[in-house]
Motif scaffolding. Structure first.
Motif: not given
Length: 182
Positions: A64, A157, A172, A176
């Protein structure tokens, strides 16, 4: 460590994909580098502080965390470190930031060891690179815009989602997904 190994340039490889590292490390060692591997930013920084590398190959997304933080740290340790960013999530915004922070090249995965080594030694731009005649697709433009806003908010984010007037989970999910080519 043999005397021959001490003569080889130090290369730090930081990528959370352990299988990728297990393949790339011996390939780079065959190309005359002494390779140290880390699978997260914290251990990458620890290894770099112990022995400052002459070269580094850094994944853009390490779990992350952002590989851009690793670039920044390496440049603070030694501004002569030759750094290549590798990514499966390429965007114009991250490419620009990587170069501004000190990376010498930015490659998209999959990249082989020869391409990586060539990028490590490439110190000048190439004015003969062809210019695409086709505009980016709407999906690619959206991806680029999301990346730009995310960079403007230092990878946060939640802050980027607020700026985009979008739910955090929606952002998110969009991030991804792998970007479309054009």
């Amino acid at each position: 460590m043999t005397t021959e190994d001490k003569d080889k340039p130090q290369l730090l490889l930081v990528d959370d994909d352990e299988i990728f590292c297990s393949v790339l490390k011996p390939a780079l060692e065959k190309r005359n580098f002494q390779v140290t591997v880390a699978h997260d930013v914290v251990s990458g920084i620890e290894r770099a502080e112990k022995t400052v590398p002459e070269y580094a190959v850094i994944d853009l997304r390490i779990g992350y965390d952002s590989g851009l933080e690793m670039v920044k740290k390496l440049m603070s340790l030694d501004c002569n470190t030759q750094i290549v960013i590798l990514t499966g999530f390429a965007s114009i915004a991250t490419a620009v930031e990587a170069i501004k922070l000190g990376a010498v090249h930015y490659l998209t995965k999959p990249a082989n060891a020869d391409e990586i080594v060539a990028a490590l030694y490439k110190n000048e731009g190439d004015s003969s690179v062809s210019i695409n005649d086709h505009p980016l697709s709407v999906k690619r433009l959206e991806w680029e815009h999301l990346q730009k806003v995310l960079m403007q908010h230092d990878g946060n984010i939640s802050a980027a989602a607020r700026a985009l007037n979008m739910h955090r989970r929606t952002l998110q999910r969009k991030l991804e997904k792998k970007p479309v080519k054009e």
